[in-house]
Write a protein that holds these residues in place. Structure first.
Motif, short mmCIF file in Angstrom:
data_model
loop_
_atom_site.label_atom_id
_atom_site.label_comp_id
_atom_site.label_asym_id
_atom_site.label_seq_id
_atom_site.Cartn_x
_atom_site.Cartn_y
_atom_site.Cartn_z
N VAL A 192 0.85 -1.19 0.00
CA VAL A 192 0.00 0.00 0.00
C VAL A 192 0.89 1.24 0.00
CG1 VAL A 192 -1.81 1.29 1.17
CG2 VAL A 192 -1.83 -1.22 1.22
N PHE A 193 0.80 2.02 -1.06
CA PHE A 193 1.52 3.28 -1.14
C PHE A 193 0.68 4.38 -0.47
CE2 PHE A 193 3.85 0.94 -4.22
CZ PHE A 193 5.10 1.55 -4.34
N GLY A 194 1.26 5.06 0.53
CA GLY A 194 0.56 6.11 1.25
C GLY A 194 0.03 5.60 2.57
N ALA A 195 0.54 6.17 3.67
CA ALA A 195 0.12 5.73 5.01
C ALA A 195 -0.75 6.78 5.69
CB ALA A 195 1.35 5.42 5.87
N GLY A 196 -1.60 7.44 4.89
CA GLY A 196 -2.62 8.31 5.46
C GLY A 196 -3.81 7.48 5.91
N PRO A 197 -4.92 8.12 6.28
CA PRO A 197 -6.07 7.37 6.80
C PRO A 197 -6.57 6.26 5.87
CG PRO A 197 -6.34 9.70 7.25
CD PRO A 197 -5.13 9.59 6.39
N VAL A 198 -6.75 6.57 4.58
CA VAL A 198 -7.26 5.54 3.66
C VAL A 198 -6.25 4.42 3.47
CG1 VAL A 198 -7.96 5.09 1.28
CG2 VAL A 198 -8.88 7.06 2.48
N GLY A 199 -4.96 4.77 3.32
CA GLY A 199 -3.94 3.75 3.18
C GLY A 199 -3.89 2.83 4.38
N LEU A 200 -3.94 3.40 5.57
CA LEU A 200 -3.92 2.60 6.80
C LEU A 200 -5.12 1.67 6.87
CD1 LEU A 200 -2.86 5.43 9.26
CD2 LEU A 200 -1.49 3.40 8.73
N LEU A 201 -6.28 2.18 6.49
CA LEU A 201 -7.48 1.35 6.54
C LEU A 201 -7.46 0.26 5.48
CD1 LEU A 201 -10.01 4.19 7.37
CD2 LEU A 201 -9.43 2.25 8.84
N CYS A 202 -6.86 0.54 4.32
CA CYS A 202 -6.68 -0.52 3.31
C CYS A 202 -5.82 -1.65 3.88
CB CYS A 202 -6.02 0.05 2.06
SG CYS A 202 -7.12 1.02 1.01
N MET A 203 -4.76 -1.28 4.62
CA MET A 203 -3.91 -2.30 5.24
C MET A 203 -4.72 -3.13 6.24
SD MET A 203 -0.53 0.00 6.04
CE MET A 203 -0.27 1.45 5.02
N ALA A 204 -5.53 -2.46 7.04
CA ALA A 204 -6.32 -3.17 8.06
C ALA A 204 -7.32 -4.12 7.41
CB ALA A 204 -7.04 -2.16 8.94
N VAL A 205 -7.97 -3.67 6.34
CA VAL A 205 -8.94 -4.53 5.65
C VAL A 205 -8.23 -5.69 4.97
CG1 VAL A 205 -10.73 -4.63 3.87
CG2 VAL A 205 -10.55 -2.60 5.32
N ALA A 206 -7.08 -5.42 4.32
CA ALA A 206 -6.32 -6.49 3.68
C ALA A 206 -5.92 -7.56 4.70
CB ALA A 206 -5.08 -5.91 2.99
N LYS A 207 -5.53 -7.12 5.89
CA LYS A 207 -5.18 -8.06 6.96
C LYS A 207 -6.39 -8.88 7.36
CE LYS A 207 -3.14 -8.18 11.61
NZ LYS A 207 -2.57 -7.34 12.72
N ALA A 208 -7.55 -8.22 7.48
CA ALA A 208 -8.78 -8.92 7.85
C ALA A 208 -9.20 -9.90 6.76
CB ALA A 208 -9.90 -7.91 8.10
N PHE A 209 -8.86 -9.60 5.51
CA PHE A 209 -9.19 -10.49 4.38
C PHE A 209 -8.19 -11.64 4.26
CE2 PHE A 209 -12.13 -8.08 1.26
CZ PHE A 209 -12.94 -7.67 2.30
N GLY A 210 -7.14 -11.64 5.08
CA GLY A 210 -6.22 -12.77 5.09
C GLY A 210 -4.89 -12.55 4.40
N ALA A 211 -4.56 -11.32 4.02
CA ALA A 211 -3.26 -11.07 3.39
C ALA A 211 -2.14 -11.50 4.33
CB ALA A 211 -3.12 -9.59 3.03
N ASN A 212 -1.13 -12.12 3.78
CA ASN A 212 -0.03 -12.67 4.58
C ASN A 212 1.06 -11.64 4.84
OD1 ASN A 212 1.49 -14.84 5.82
ND2 ASN A 212 2.82 -14.76 4.03
N LYS A 213 1.36 -10.84 3.83
CA LYS A 213 2.40 -9.81 3.94
C LYS A 213 1.79 -8.48 3.53
CE LYS A 213 6.61 -10.86 2.94
NZ LYS A 213 7.87 -11.25 2.23
N ILE A 214 1.88 -7.48 4.41
CA ILE A 214 1.31 -6.16 4.14
C ILE A 214 2.41 -5.13 4.30
CG2 ILE A 214 -0.45 -4.48 4.81
CD1 ILE A 214 -1.94 -6.94 6.10
N ILE A 215 2.75 -4.47 3.21
CA ILE A 215 3.88 -3.53 3.19
C ILE A 215 3.38 -2.11 3.04
CG2 ILE A 215 6.01 -2.88 1.98
CD1 ILE A 215 6.02 -5.87 0.97
N THR A 216 3.77 -1.25 3.95
CA THR A 216 3.43 0.16 3.89
C THR A 216 4.58 0.94 3.26
OG1 THR A 216 2.83 2.13 5.18
CG2 THR A 216 4.24 0.53 6.27
N VAL A 217 4.25 1.86 2.35
CA VAL A 217 5.25 2.67 1.67
C VAL A 217 4.91 4.15 1.87
CG1 VAL A 217 6.40 3.18 -0.52
CG2 VAL A 217 5.54 0.87 -0.07
#
Length: 370
Positions: A192-217
């Protein structure tokens, strides 16, 4: 009898005492806001409800309208109430309302489509050409004491969720829609490029959906650190280098092998978009969630030869709001950490100033006090 002395009009204070009725925070034009008492909305349909707004988050689009008076072809030509990330308490229901009652606490979905066009009928009401979306000209937003909505665009909050969390259902729904567009599956690697509110929430949802590796940029060290505490498994700091070199470094440092399965851009920055395309594996998926310049230079050759799935994402669609509420209620996602602070309704402009200055993650404006 003595002479009548004419009274001069009083000077309006910067933060006036809020009077009864529908006190609203109004954008007159770029960089000019005021408090104004407006009529309490009437229920236009027997299926509508009236909501006493209790908390409203500030979105980047709200700030953009405040600073520039326009976003693309949406131009503020008449005074407009700001705000669209809200939650509140139902105070009145129409005669045909069956799912809500007075006193219910609700998250408010701020865009009402026409329900009749082809896009609406095929389940993509978020791209309805006749969408009436709060705080998008010419429609007023939710930064007011009262706001009316159809009952099916108000989502009852379970007892274990606060109204503050309810206000963040809106940006969370954006994240839900983006991640659904990406079709994230268990075991996927997601960048996920961008660690603002939407980027952070995309990471959280991806984790909830079962993503194994979540990289913030990101380029902001504080945001990268926050993202790793919140939902990311890895962090990557952008540097001054070519997109291809940056992509190669990202893949190597984060152990992505042939490349990432899925990359989401929540920044809108041209160099991030270019880097993302180079960092994806063959057959990977790219979703554009952030908005930036109208036109950019795009690595079309890499997109074609990798046969990438490239998608746009706009707001949220069918089922996204309900899923966001359910994931919050089940504890699969938390948004409390994103709330930086709360300010009184009479201090709304200060909150806008803080968001513009990049302070914190998500500021909430409290509703009008009775």
């Amino acid at each position: 009898m003595g002479e009548k002395v004419s009274q001069l009009p009083r000077e309006t204070p910067k933060h006036p005492t809020i009077r009864a009725s529908n006190s609203s925070f109004v954008l007159e034009k770029a960089s000019s806001v005021k408090y104004e008492d407006r009529p309490i909305p009437e229920l236009k349909s027997p299926y509508d409800v009236l909501v006493n707004v209790k908390f409203t988050g500030i979105c980047g689009s709200d700030v953009h309208y405040w600073v520039h008076g326009a976003i693309g072809h949406f131009i503020v030509r008449d005074p407009m109430v700001l705000g669209h990330e809200s939650a509140g308490i139902v105070t009145e229901v129409g005669s045909s309302v069956t799912t809500l009652k007075k006193g219910d606490r609700v998250a408010m979905e701020p865009g009402v489509p026409c329900r009749r066009c082809v896009r609406c009928k095929e389940g993509k009401y978020n791209i309805c050409a006749h969408m009436a979306f709060a705080a998008t000209p010419p429609f007023d937003g939710t930064l007011a004491k009262y706001y009316s909505l159809p009952e099916d665009f108000c989502y009852k909050l379970p007892e274990n969720l606060s109204l503050e969390e309810g206000a963040l259902v809106e940006p969370l729904s954006v994240g839900v829609h983006i991640v659904k567009q990406a079709a994230v599956r268990p075991g996927d690697s997601v960048v996920v490029f961008g660690a603002g509110p939407v980027g952070l929430l995309c990471m959280a949802v991806a984790k909830a959906f079962g993503a194994n590796k979540i990289i913030t940029v990101d380029i902001n060290e504080d945001r990268l650190a926050f993202a790793q505490k919140y939902a990311a498994t890895h962090a990557f700091r952008s540097q001054r280098e070519s997109p291809a070199d940056s992509a190669a470094r990202l893949v190597k440092e984060c152990g992505l092998g042939p490349g990432a399965d899925i990359i989401i851009d929540a920044s809108g920055a041209e160099i991030c978009i270019q880097t993302a395309i180079h960092a994806l594996r063959v057959g990977g998926t790219y979703v554009q969630g952030g908005m930036g310049k109208n036109d950019i230079t795009f690595p079309i050759m890499a997109m074609c030869t990798k046969e990438l799935n490239v998608k746009g994402s706009f707001r949220y669609g069918s089922g996204d709001y309900q899923l966001a509420v359910e994931m919050l209620a089940a504890g699969r996602i938390s948004v409390k950490e994103l709330i930086t602070g709360k300010v009184a309704f009479t201090e709304a402009e200060r909150a806008f100033e803080d968001v513009k200055a990049g302070k914190g993650i998500k500021m909430l404006i409290e509703g009008v006090k009775d």
